[in-house]
Design a protein around this motif. Structure first.
Motif, PDB file in Angstrom:
ATOM      1  N   ALA A  95      18.528  -4.023 -25.788  1.00  0.00           N
ATOM      2  CA  ALA A  95      18.327  -2.916 -26.723  1.00  0.00           C
ATOM      3  C   ALA A  95      16.844  -2.623 -26.956  1.00  0.00           C
ATOM      4  O   ALA A  95      16.467  -1.481 -27.246  1.00  0.00           O
ATOM      5  CB  ALA A  95      19.019  -3.212 -28.043  1.00  0.00           C
ATOM      6  N   ASN A 123      21.263   0.801 -24.236  1.00  0.00           N
ATOM      7  CA  ASN A 123      19.912   1.366 -24.298  1.00  0.00           C
ATOM      8  C   ASN A 123      19.841   2.558 -23.341  1.00  0.00           C
ATOM      9  O   ASN A 123      19.561   2.394 -22.149  1.00  0.00           O
ATOM     10  CB  ASN A 123      18.885   0.294 -23.913  1.00  0.00           C
ATOM     11  N   ILE A 126      16.835   2.992 -20.797  1.00  0.00           N
ATOM     12  CA  ILE A 126      16.379   1.861 -19.991  1.00  0.00           C
ATOM     13  C   ILE A 126      16.317   2.224 -18.507  1.00  0.00           C
ATOM     14  O   ILE A 126      17.085   3.051 -18.012  1.00  0.00           O
ATOM     15  CB  ILE A 126      17.291   0.632 -20.205  1.00  0.00           C
TER      16      ILE A 126
END
Length: 417
Positions: A95, A123, A126
């Motif tokens: 996260a 996330n 990412i």
């Protein structure tokens, strides 16, 4: 990121956090590059640790000489991803990360629950990089991949057979390392795209296909055309006489290349019969008759010492280098002047030789911010940064300690990657 863990201000990747689930050389070489550029690389290890830790020689278990340079500027966190609570901890790390890097085969990473779709749900921004042996969509997608295997399948071992009929492996893990560089530049490109508003994305870097592209840069030759104008293979490089030449006291690379180089070489050696021969005056013709020229250099090289060859070639700008052994590298004057090697003091392993980042940045002098970590050295620190409470961290540390007590040490590994 805490003040304690900030890189110095000039580091290009200051503030980028990368979770590295890779092992041995290919993936760790990529994260090595990024860590030296300032990224906060968190190495996620199983309780057994990265196999590369167990290579010998070493002063203490789990801290091999290869590991010391490859894992500087990184932090080590031990998690057992077969345990739900440890996966919860990894989820918390995801996260807060910028990059998730792994080299686990597609089906195995799916079983662990860390596909791109799942990681992206934790996330959305990412950068997810899967470093595989083979492209996941192909029939080899679940095949194990080691450097020797890829050298065989990509045509690299076959290049030796084109020279003397016997395929061989290059005596370096060339496929692992060139793919590690490809991983690093792919991640950098994705970070750049995200910084311009492109968001996160998935990257696939397959070692097999990456090595084929690398191999064919020059060797595609006539096979680039449709229909082909010739077979793949760059002739000058596949000549068995292309090799270091024996001098009066050693070996050297003597490489006349330009028209002027060859004229100077003919004059120095007294082989003036070559000077006006139309087969050897221009590049296009020389390439077709290179075997004759290489044989001539081989005849002439033993007439002078290596130092004499270097002195002559340097004087007239002919490329020339002595052949150095690995043990001789640190005494080379260029290596000394560039400060490539230095000694460092590891807090547990003592003095060791460090090879600095060869790429330099005017605003970012090279520095070892962290020495290679002991297994799990930063578990408590990193998990606390991710917001786990004391009870959660204590439970994870207890699990890891219990597993370490019952698991036998790993044998020295026989392969790479």
């Amino acid at each position: 990121m805490s003040e304690k863990n900030r890189t110095h201000a000039g580091a290009p990747l200051t503030g980028v956090r990368l979770l590295d689930l890779t092992t041995v050389i290919m993936g760790p070489f990529a994260s090595h590059i990024l860590a030296d550029l300032g990224a906060d690389v968190i190495k996620i290890e199983s309780p057994e640790g990265d196999l590369l830790r167990q290579y010998r020689p070493s002063r203490s278990p789990g801290m091999s000489g290869v590991f010391l340079n490859l894992h500087r500027n990184k932090r080590s966190v031990v998690l057992d991803l077969k345990k739900k609570s440890h996966c919860v901890a990894l989820d918390r790390l995801i996260a807060g990360a910028d990059v998730f890097l792994h080299n686990i085969r597609p089906q195995a990473i799916a079983r662990l629950g860390y596909t791109y779709e799942r990681v992206r749900a934790l996330n959305p921004d990412i950068i997810y990089c899967g470093a595989y042996g083979f492209a996941a969509a192909g029939p080899y997608g679940e095949k194990a991949a080691y450097d020797d295997l890829i050298q065989a399948g990509s045509g690299i071992a076959g290049l030796f057979a084109a020279i003397d009929g016997v395929p061989r492996y290059a005596p370096t893990v060339i496929c692992d390392k060139l793919t590690g560089q490809a991983i690093a530049y792919a991640i950098l490109a994705a970070l750049f795209a995200r910084a311009r508003g492109g968001g996160g994305q998935a990257i696939e870097v397959p070692m097999f296909e990456t090595t084929i592209e690398f191999n064919l840069v020059e060797h595609i030759t006539g096979a680039a055309f449709v229909p082909p104008l010739g077979r793949a293979g760059f002739g000058r490089l596949l000549n068995m006489r292309r090799k270091p030449y024996r001098t009066a006291d050693g070996y050297a690379c003597i490489l006349p290349y330009s028209d002027r180089n060859w004229q100077d070489f003919y004059e120095f050696t007294g082989r003036v019969e070559f000077k006006s021969d139309p087969r050897f005056t221009r590049l296009a013709e020389r390439v077709q008759n290179i075997d004759i020229l290489y044989a001539m250099i081989e005849e002439e090289a033993p007439k002078h010492s290596t130092a004499e060859w270097v002195a002559f070639c340097d004087r007239v700008s002919i490329p020339c280098m002595p052949v150095l052994s690995l043990d001789e590298l640190e005494d080379d004057p260029q290596v000394i002047a560039s400060g490539l090697f230095a000694e460092a003091e590891h807090p547990s392993e003592g003095r060791y030789r460090s090879v600095r980042r060869p790429v330099t940045f005017s605003a970012d002098p090279f520095a070892i911010r962290r020495h290679a970590p002991r297994l799990g050295e930063h578990t408590e620190e990193v998990l606390a940064e991710a917001g786990l409470d004391r009870a959660e961290i204590t439970a994870i540390l207890g699990d890891v300690a219990a597993k370490a007590r019952v698991d036998a040490p790993n044998p020295e590994p026989a392969g790479e990657r």
